[in-house]
Structures are given as C-alpha cells and as structure tokens.
Scaffold this motif. Structure first.
Motif, PDB file in Angstrom:
ATOM      1  N   THR A   1      10.831 103.849  33.643  1.00  0.00           N
ATOM      2  CA  THR A   1       9.822 104.808  34.088  1.00  0.00           C
ATOM      3  C   THR A   1       9.215 104.372  35.415  1.00  0.00           C
ATOM      4  N   PHE A   2       9.512 103.166  35.812  1.00  0.00           N
ATOM      5  CA  PHE A   2       8.978 102.662  37.072  1.00  0.00           C
ATOM      6  C   PHE A   2       9.507 103.457  38.262  1.00  0.00           C
ATOM      7  N   SER A   3      10.689 104.015  38.130  1.00  0.00           N
ATOM      8  CA  SER A   3      11.261 104.801  39.226  1.00  0.00           C
ATOM      9  C   SER A   3      10.420 106.048  39.493  1.00  0.00           C
ATOM     10  N   ALA A   4       9.938 106.711  38.446  1.00  0.00           N
ATOM     11  CA  ALA A   4       9.090 107.884  38.624  1.00  0.00           C
ATOM     12  C   ALA A   4       7.755 107.487  39.244  1.00  0.00           C
ATOM     13  N   PHE A   5       7.198 106.380  38.786  1.00  0.00           N
ATOM     14  CA  PHE A   5       5.961 105.855  39.355  1.00  0.00           C
ATOM     15  C   PHE A   5       6.149 105.573  40.852  1.00  0.00           C
ATOM     16  N   SER A   6       7.252 104.953  41.212  1.00  0.00           N
ATOM     17  CA  SER A   6       7.533 104.635  42.612  1.00  0.00           C
ATOM     18  C   SER A   6       7.638 105.902  43.447  1.00  0.00           C
ATOM     19  N   LEU A   7       8.328 106.910  42.920  1.00  0.00           N
ATOM     20  CA  LEU A   7       8.469 108.177  43.639  1.00  0.00           C
ATOM     21  C   LEU A   7       7.115 108.835  43.839  1.00  0.00           C
TER      22      LEU A   7
ATOM     23  N   TYR B   1      20.562 119.258  38.517  1.00  0.00           N
ATOM     24  CA  TYR B   1      20.877 117.977  37.891  1.00  0.00           C
ATOM     25  C   TYR B   1      19.678 117.029  37.832  1.00  0.00           C
ATOM     26  N   ALA B   2      18.539 117.460  38.352  1.00  0.00           N
ATOM     27  CA  ALA B   2      17.336 116.619  38.334  1.00  0.00           C
ATOM     28  C   ALA B   2      16.916 116.243  36.914  1.00  0.00           C
ATOM     29  N   PRO B   3      16.891 117.169  35.957  1.00  0.00           N
ATOM     30  CA  PRO B   3      16.503 116.756  34.599  1.00  0.00           C
ATOM     31  C   PRO B   3      17.437 115.689  34.021  1.00  0.00           C
ATOM     32  N   LEU B   4      18.727 115.815  34.258  1.00  0.00           N
ATOM     33  CA  LEU B   4      19.697 114.849  33.751  1.00  0.00           C
ATOM     34  C   LEU B   4      19.528 113.489  34.426  1.00  0.00           C
ATOM     35  N   LEU B   5      19.515 113.505  35.756  1.00  0.00           N
ATOM     36  CA  LEU B   5      19.540 112.255  36.504  1.00  0.00           C
ATOM     37  C   LEU B   5      18.171 111.594  36.640  1.00  0.00           C
ATOM     38  N   MET B   6      17.172 112.370  37.042  1.00  0.00           N
ATOM     39  CA  MET B   6      15.867 111.780  37.339  1.00  0.00           C
ATOM     40  C   MET B   6      15.040 111.551  36.076  1.00  0.00           C
ATOM     41  N   THR B   7      14.830 112.594  35.303  1.00  0.00           N
ATOM     42  CA  THR B   7      14.013 112.451  34.102  1.00  0.00           C
ATOM     43  C   THR B   7      14.791 111.763  32.991  1.00  0.00           C
ATOM     44  N   GLY B   8      16.039 112.140  32.815  1.00  0.00           N
ATOM     45  CA  GLY B   8      16.844 111.587  31.737  1.00  0.00           C
ATOM     46  C   GLY B   8      17.330 110.178  31.990  1.00  0.00           C
ATOM     47  N   VAL B   9      18.322 110.039  32.873  1.00  0.00           N
ATOM     48  CA  VAL B   9      18.935 108.727  33.091  1.00  0.00           C
ATOM     49  C   VAL B   9      17.911 107.717  33.598  1.00  0.00           C
ATOM     50  N   LEU B  10      17.222 108.051  34.687  1.00  0.00           N
ATOM     51  CA  LEU B  10      16.281 107.087  35.247  1.00  0.00           C
ATOM     52  C   LEU B  10      15.040 106.928  34.378  1.00  0.00           C
ATOM     53  N   GLY B  11      14.632 107.981  33.698  1.00  0.00           N
ATOM     54  CA  GLY B  11      13.500 107.869  32.772  1.00  0.00           C
ATOM     55  C   GLY B  11      13.826 106.961  31.596  1.00  0.00           C
ATOM     56  N   GLY B  12      15.063 107.019  31.133  1.00  0.00           N
ATOM     57  CA  GLY B  12      15.485 106.128  30.062  1.00  0.00           C
ATOM     58  C   GLY B  12      15.748 104.722  30.554  1.00  0.00           C
ATOM     59  N   PHE B  13      16.238 104.635  31.777  1.00  0.00           N
ATOM     60  CA  PHE B  13      16.540 103.332  32.368  1.00  0.00           C
ATOM     61  C   PHE B  13      15.249 102.617  32.728  1.00  0.00           C
TER      62      PHE B  13
END
Length: 124
Positions: free
Chosen positions: A77-83, A63-75
């Motif tokens: 991109t700062f979340s990926a930067f933080s991680l 579910y990582a592509p759906l939740l992390m890249t998809g939902v949070l990436g659309g919501f």
C-alpha cells in the motif's frame, strides 16, 4: 472483466508476490532488518510511477484497477501513499504533501501502538 474482479485478481497476485519477496529477502539478506518490506515498498513505488505514466500516455485507464489497486495494492500500500504524496507535491501543495507524509507515518505508527495496547489489554 469488471473492476472488482480485476482488483481481486490483482490483489491475489500482488500479495503472493509480496510473500515470495519476503521469503527471498529473508533467505538472501537475513532476518535482522525488514528487507522484504523495504524492497516491496520501493519496488512498488517505482512500479506505480511507471504504470501511472504508461496508462496516462495510452489514455487507457481500464487496467488501473488490476495493476494499481490490485497488484500494487496487494504487493504494497506504500505505492499508493507515495503516489498521493507526489501528486500533492506536483500540484504545488508542498506543505500539504509534507503534512500528509508526516501525518501518515506518525498516525499509522501511533495507530499500530494503540492497536497493540488495546489487544494486549484484552488478551491479558
């Protein structure tokens, strides 16, 4: 569901959530400060932390592509930067993490200014 379809679906959901959050924040808190952006960045970073732990605990990254890249990436991109920054820090690469944070902020803002100048030179 293929990972690409997960990312596309999640991205649509995340982007819609970002848009609605921005509208809500502007109505409730005013337009003098980018409250919507701040809210989605902080909430997205928090959600990224929760999702990473839950998926690792379940040892199920399907579910990582759906939740992390998809939902949070659309919501946001700062979340990926933080991680990325926290991952570097937790690996003991404190200086690299600090450099990454500094470079990301300075270069991104600089790139925005460069894009503005470039576009303005063409348009005017």
């Amino acid at each position: 569901m293929t990972p690409l379809l997960q990312v596309a679906l999640g991205g649509a959901l995340g982007a819609s959530g970002r848009y609605l959050t921005g509208l809500w924040a502007a109505r409730l808190l005013g337009k003098d400060f980018p409250w919507g952006t701040l809210i989605v960045n902080v909430a997205g970073s928090f959600a990224m932390g929760v999702i990473v732990v839950v998926l690792l605990h379940l040892t199920d990254n399907r579910y990582a592509p759906l939740l992390m890249t998809g939902v949070l990436g659309g919501f946001t991109t700062f979340s990926a930067f933080s991680l990325d920054a926290v991952t570097l820090y937790e690996r003991g690469a404190v200086a690299v993490a600090a450099g990454y944070v500094l470079a990301s902020v300075v270069l991104s803002i600089g790139a925005l200014f460069a894009g503005l100048l470039f576009a303005r030179s063409i348009v005017t």
